[in-house]
Design an enzyme around this catalytic site. Structure first.
Site, PDB file in Angstrom:
ATOM      1  N   ASP A  37      -4.731  11.989   2.019  1.00  0.00           N
ATOM      2  CA  ASP A  37      -4.298  12.204   3.410  1.00  0.00           C
ATOM      3  C   ASP A  37      -4.229  13.703   3.688  1.00  0.00           C
ATOM      4  O   ASP A  37      -3.259  14.366   3.320  1.00  0.00           O
ATOM      5  CB  ASP A  37      -2.924  11.571   3.625  1.00  0.00           C
ATOM      6  CG  ASP A  37      -3.023  10.066   3.755  1.00  0.00           C
ATOM      7  OD1 ASP A  37      -2.234   9.364   3.104  1.00  0.00           O
ATOM      8  OD2 ASP A  37      -3.895   9.602   4.500  1.00  0.00           O
ATOM      9  N   ASP A 178      -4.939   1.624   7.530  1.00  0.00           N
ATOM     10  CA  ASP A 178      -4.111   2.676   6.934  1.00  0.00           C
ATOM     11  C   ASP A 178      -2.761   2.712   7.643  1.00  0.00           C
ATOM     12  O   ASP A 178      -2.669   3.049   8.820  1.00  0.00           O
ATOM     13  CB  ASP A 178      -4.823   4.026   7.085  1.00  0.00           C
ATOM     14  CG  ASP A 178      -4.042   5.155   6.448  1.00  0.00           C
ATOM     15  OD1 ASP A 178      -4.538   6.287   6.446  1.00  0.00           O
ATOM     16  OD2 ASP A 178      -2.919   4.909   5.951  1.00  0.00           O
TER      17      ASP A 178
HETATM   18  C1  DX5 Z   1      -0.395   8.268   7.746  1.00  0.00           C
HETATM   19  C2  DX5 Z   1      -0.861   8.169   6.320  1.00  0.00           C
HETATM   20  C3  DX5 Z   1      -0.197   6.960   5.704  1.00  0.00           C
HETATM   21  C4  DX5 Z   1      -0.500   6.771   4.265  1.00  0.00           C
HETATM   22  C5  DX5 Z   1      -0.104   5.377   3.857  1.00  0.00           C
HETATM   23  O1  DX5 Z   1      -0.719   9.484   8.234  1.00  0.00           O
HETATM   24  O2  DX5 Z   1      -2.275   8.039   6.310  1.00  0.00           O
HETATM   25  O3  DX5 Z   1      -0.625   5.851   6.436  1.00  0.00           O
HETATM   26  O4  DX5 Z   1      -1.839   6.940   4.031  1.00  0.00           O
HETATM   27  O5  DX5 Z   1       1.258   5.311   3.946  1.00  0.00           O
HETATM   28  P1  DX5 Z   1       2.028   3.914   3.815  1.00  0.00           P
HETATM   29  O6  DX5 Z   1       1.125   2.977   3.047  1.00  0.00           O
HETATM   30  O7  DX5 Z   1       3.284   4.258   3.058  1.00  0.00           O
HETATM   31  O8  DX5 Z   1       2.267   3.451   5.213  1.00  0.00           O
END
Ligand code: DX5
Length: 224
Positions: A37, A178
């Site tokens: 990310d 995501d």
């Molecule tokens: C948001 C990030 C999150 C991350 C996943 O900017 O991209 O979505 O990857 O986080 P979780 O799985 O904890 O929601």
């Protein structure tokens, strides 16, 4: 065409003081990709890391790596992530005036080209680039942070994305999701049409080992 379900832990919630171990644990747990990310403090408020992290992760694992660029002007950064050895670059439709050109550039480098969109962006915004993308990523949280709640309206967007890709002859392209992917949402997400799942806090948390966390996700899928 039914695409296999792939799980891609995001290192956003990993313990960065022992990142090599955390990646090895995920690899041993049988995950399929690693998701990075990338945040610039402009497109989203937090700042995370750049291409150097991609190079470091590349040196730690043979798994394919996806760079999710939550950055303004991704055109200024794509080359460095490709040079770092990532296998997919996902850009936000909201972050550039030239998504078609950038996705072409990514593909011409032999790297999977992904397009993603925030929960508030209509899917019509990505229609023109569907014929050249290898994945559509539905943001099921507002980007910037891990551990957020899954936005339930994302389910219909997941189904729409699958239908749009198939209508554009892109049956082999992934529908990625995501945000808020966990044991209570994963079955509905796959049922809606997704096959490529980013999971951050569901894999990296202080409640259980990475192995147990990944097994929990796989069980939730199998029990559906
Ligand atoms: C948001 C990030 C999150 C991350 C996943 O900017 O991209 O979505 O990857 O986080 P979780 O799985 O904890 O929601």
């Amino acid at each position: 065409m039914t695409l296999p379900v792939e799980i891609a832990p995001s290192i956003l919630n990993a313990d960065w003081t022992r990142l090599a171990e955390q990646i090895r644990d995920a690899e041993a747990a049988g995950i399929d990709w690693i998701s990075l990310d990338v945040m610039d403090g402009n497109f989203v408020p937090p700042i995370t890391f750049g291409a150097q992290m991609a190079s470091a992760v590349r040196s730690l694992t043979g798994l394919p790596i996806e760079a999710h660029l939550m950055v303004e002007h991704p055109e200024d950064h794509i080359e460095e992530f490709i040079e770092a050895g990532v296998n997919c670059v996902t850009i936000h439709i909201e972050a550039t005036r030239h998504p078609h050109r950038l996705l072409q550039q990514i593909s011409e480098a032999g790297v999977d080209a992904g397009i993603t969109l925030n929960p508030g962006t209509p899917l019509t915004e990505i229609e023109a680039v569907l014929p050249i993308c290898d994945r559509v990523q539905i943001m099921s949280v507002n980007p910037g942070w891990g551990g957020q709640r899954f936005i339930p309206e994302s389910l219909q967007r997941i189904t729409q994305a699958r239908q749009l890709l198939d209508a554009n002859g892109r049956e082999h392209a992934h529908v990625a999701v995501d945000g808020g992917v966990n044991e209570s949402t994963i079955a509905a997400i796959v049922e809606a049409g997704a096959n490529w799942l980013v999971a951050g806090s569901a894999v990296y948390n202080d409640r259980e080992s990475v192995a147990d966390a990944v097994a929990r996700l796989r069980r939730a899928l199998a029990s559906d």
